[in-house]
Write a protein that holds these residues in place. Structure first.
Motif, PDB file in Angstrom:
ATOM      1  N   THR A  21      45.593  28.177  41.565  1.00 29.81           N
ATOM      2  CA  THR A  21      46.158  28.552  40.024  1.00 29.81           C
ATOM      3  C   THR A  21      45.954  29.935  39.776  1.00 29.81           C
ATOM      4  N   ILE A  22      46.883  30.743  39.304  1.00 28.27           N
ATOM      5  CA  ILE A  22      46.758  32.012  38.689  1.00 28.27           C
ATOM      6  C   ILE A  22      46.284  31.820  37.344  1.00 28.27           C
ATOM      7  N   THR A  23      44.997  32.302  36.940  1.00 27.52           N
ATOM      8  CA  THR A  23      44.482  32.359  35.678  1.00 27.52           C
ATOM      9  C   THR A  23      44.624  33.714  34.970  1.00 27.52           C
ATOM     10  N   ARG A  24      45.038  34.802  35.501  1.00 24.37           N
ATOM     11  CA  ARG A  24      45.041  35.806  34.816  1.00 24.37           C
ATOM     12  C   ARG A  24      45.710  36.991  35.732  1.00 24.37           C
ATOM     13  N   GLU A  25      46.777  37.603  34.898  1.00 22.38           N
ATOM     14  CA  GLU A  25      47.580  38.799  35.439  1.00 22.38           C
ATOM     15  C   GLU A  25      47.157  39.995  34.775  1.00 22.38           C
ATOM     16  N   ILE A  26      46.637  41.166  35.516  1.00 20.30           N
ATOM     17  CA  ILE A  26      46.527  42.434  35.126  1.00 20.30           C
ATOM     18  C   ILE A  26      47.047  43.536  35.501  1.00 20.30           C
ATOM     19  N   ASN A  27      47.710  44.310  34.546  1.00 21.05           N
ATOM     20  CA  ASN A  27      48.724  45.531  34.905  1.00 21.05           C
ATOM     21  C   ASN A  27      47.742  46.500  35.464  1.00 21.05           C
ATOM     22  N   CYS A  28      47.951  46.918  36.754  1.00 22.69           N
ATOM     23  CA  CYS A  28      47.041  48.109  37.501  1.00 22.69           C
ATOM     24  C   CYS A  28      47.824  48.741  38.490  1.00 22.69           C
ATOM     25  N   PRO A  29      47.303  49.791  38.946  1.00 22.03           N
ATOM     26  CA  PRO A  29      48.014  50.543  40.095  1.00 22.03           C
ATOM     27  C   PRO A  29      47.519  49.684  41.403  1.00 22.03           C
ATOM     28  N   THR A  30      48.280  50.040  42.438  1.00 23.26           N
ATOM     29  CA  THR A  30      47.922  49.496  44.048  1.00 23.26           C
ATOM     30  C   THR A  30      46.339  49.659  44.032  1.00 23.26           C
ATOM     31  N   PRO A  31      45.548  48.697  44.435  1.00 21.81           N
ATOM     32  CA  PRO A  31      43.922  49.198  44.690  1.00 21.81           C
ATOM     33  C   PRO A  31      44.002  49.449  46.076  1.00 21.81           C
ATOM     34  N   ASP A  32      42.898  50.180  46.376  1.00 21.29           N
ATOM     35  CA  ASP A  32      42.497  50.283  47.877  1.00 21.29           C
ATOM     36  C   ASP A  32      41.420  49.714  47.979  1.00 21.29           C
ATOM     37  N   TRP A  33      40.637  49.335  47.062  1.00 16.15           N
ATOM     38  CA  TRP A  33      39.359  48.498  46.821  1.00 16.15           C
ATOM     39  C   TRP A  33      39.138  47.762  45.620  1.00 16.15           C
ATOM     40  N   VAL A  34      38.771  46.734  45.516  1.00 17.44           N
ATOM     41  CA  VAL A  34      38.273  45.915  44.305  1.00 17.44           C
ATOM     42  C   VAL A  34      36.929  45.367  44.445  1.00 17.44           C
ATOM     43  N   LEU A  92      38.013  50.320  35.208  1.00 17.15           N
ATOM     44  CA  LEU A  92      37.066  49.195  35.007  1.00 17.15           C
ATOM     45  C   LEU A  92      37.872  48.191  34.114  1.00 17.15           C
ATOM     46  N   PHE A  93      37.548  46.831  34.618  1.00 19.77           N
ATOM     47  CA  PHE A  93      38.458  45.886  33.683  1.00 19.77           C
ATOM     48  C   PHE A  93      37.381  44.802  33.097  1.00 19.77           C
ATOM     49  N   ASP A  94      37.589  44.144  32.225  1.00 23.71           N
ATOM     50  CA  ASP A  94      37.122  42.902  31.542  1.00 23.71           C
ATOM     51  C   ASP A  94      38.216  41.594  32.420  1.00 23.71           C
ATOM     52  N   ILE A  95      37.662  40.914  33.076  1.00 22.21           N
ATOM     53  CA  ILE A  95      38.393  40.028  33.792  1.00 22.21           C
ATOM     54  C   ILE A  95      39.009  38.750  32.912  1.00 22.21           C
ATOM     55  N   GLU A  96      38.352  38.512  32.057  1.00 25.00           N
ATOM     56  CA  GLU A  96      38.527  37.365  31.286  1.00 25.00           C
ATOM     57  C   GLU A  96      39.797  37.721  30.348  1.00 25.00           C
ATOM     58  N   LYS A  97      39.582  38.921  29.758  1.00 28.10           N
ATOM     59  CA  LYS A  97      40.715  39.323  28.880  1.00 28.10           C
ATOM     60  C   LYS A  97      41.812  40.169  29.551  1.00 28.10           C
ATOM     61  N   GLY A  98      41.429  40.814  30.718  1.00 27.73           N
ATOM     62  CA  GLY A  98      42.338  41.566  31.400  1.00 27.73           C
ATOM     63  C   GLY A  98      42.525  42.864  30.829  1.00 27.73           C
TER      64      GLY A  98
END
Length: 301
Positions: free
Chosen positions: A120-133, A160-166
């Motif tokens: 299940t997808i729990t969060r979507e975050i607007n972000c440029p295409t990553p080379d590494w996460v 740097l992102f907060d995962i829960e809040k996106g």
């Protein structure tokens, strides 16, 4: 050393094809991925797939899951029972949070956060295409590294992102790689600069600036520089660099050389990466060698 048949294997070593305890390496063949015991060189698990060309491999931090990606889709296996836990169309690799409970994958302009058990997808975050996460040790934050053109290092960035809040918490430019410290309070950021050099093999040399950055104060607490291109360990406590004659392991905060060794008669390789948690160092080139990062000994001779 290990001499894989496919050139693809050399490309995926940066995705950590060695399990966290450093005992098993994942090897690609036509329609399967074999998990090989490094000590005995015997296949312990074979994972089947229908992908045309695997371009990324990554173990979860607990070693239970293995993610493989092609230019069309990603598959995540449970390595204990060989079952597929996740399958999704995507052109970019899959990553894991530090607790191995969450999968991070991407579509154009977005990071998607999914529960590894349910998908299940729990969060979507607007972000440029990553080379590494990279996940923080407490699995609450992410660093996304996105590199730009080879001509301009200023296009390289880390977010740097907060995962829960996106939420986007901070952004840096000119960053080639980054990692969290185990304390969840500091980051290690590396800025690489290419300098023209007639003496260098490719006509240019690399100069790296290492910065230790405090998340709460949003300030740099320490910096140091060195004439190397570095790889950084999962716990950010160590950096490694290779040259024509030596492999060196550094303390990431101080720049102190913790250990250095020569190639012991092996062919020098020019790509270098740590396994998860830094127990092993993988060097690639004409051959792939696996080293004990504490002892400086090669394990696959």
């Amino acid at each position: 050393g290990i001499d894989p048949d496919a050139d693809d294997f050399k490309d995926v070593t940066k995705y950590n094809p060695i399990n966290p305890d450093g005992t098993v390496i994942a090897s690609i063949s036509d329609k399967s991925v074999s998990l090989i015991d490094i000590a005995t060189r015997k296949v312990v698990v074979k994972l089947n797939h229908d992908m045309d060309k695997i371009v990324s491999l990554l173990f979860s931090p607990d070693g239970k899951y293995l993610a493989a990606g092609s230019n069309q889709k990603n598959i995540v296996w449970n390595t204990v029972d060989s079952s597929i836990r996740f399958e999704q169309e995507s052109q970019d690799p899959v990553y894991f949070t530090a607790d191995s409970k969450t999968i991070i994958w991407s579509k154009p302009g977005k990071l998607l956060i999914s529960n590894i058990e349910t998908g299940t997808i729990t969060r979507e975050i607007n972000c440029p295409t990553p080379d590494w996460v990279i996940s923080s040790p407490d699995s609450r934050k992410l660093i996304v590294v996105s590199t730009g053109s080879e001509e301009d290092e200023k296009d390289d960035k880390a977010l740097l992102f907060d995962i829960e809040k996106g939420e986007l918490l901070y952004q840096w430019t000119g960053i080639s790689t980054a990692q969290f410290n185990p304390d969840n309070e500091n980051l290690v950021l590396i800025k690489e600069t290419s300098i023209p050099s007639e003496d260098a093999a490719y006509g240019y040399a690399i100069k790296s600036r290492v910065e230790v950055w405090n998340i709460q104060s949003k300030r740099i607490s320490r910096t140091w520089e060195a004439p190397y291109s570095f790889t950084i360990s999962e716990n950010a406590g160590r950096l490694a660099a290779s040259s024509d004659t030596m492999i060196r392991v550094f303390n990431s905060k101080t720049g102190t050389v913790l250990r250095e060794w020569d190639w012991h008669g092996h062919i020098p390789n020019y790509s270098i990466t740590f396994s998860l948690f830094g127990k092993r160092i993988i060097t690639t080139g004409s051959y792939i060698n696996i080293w004990d990062s504490d002892q400086g000994t090669v394990l696959n001779s």
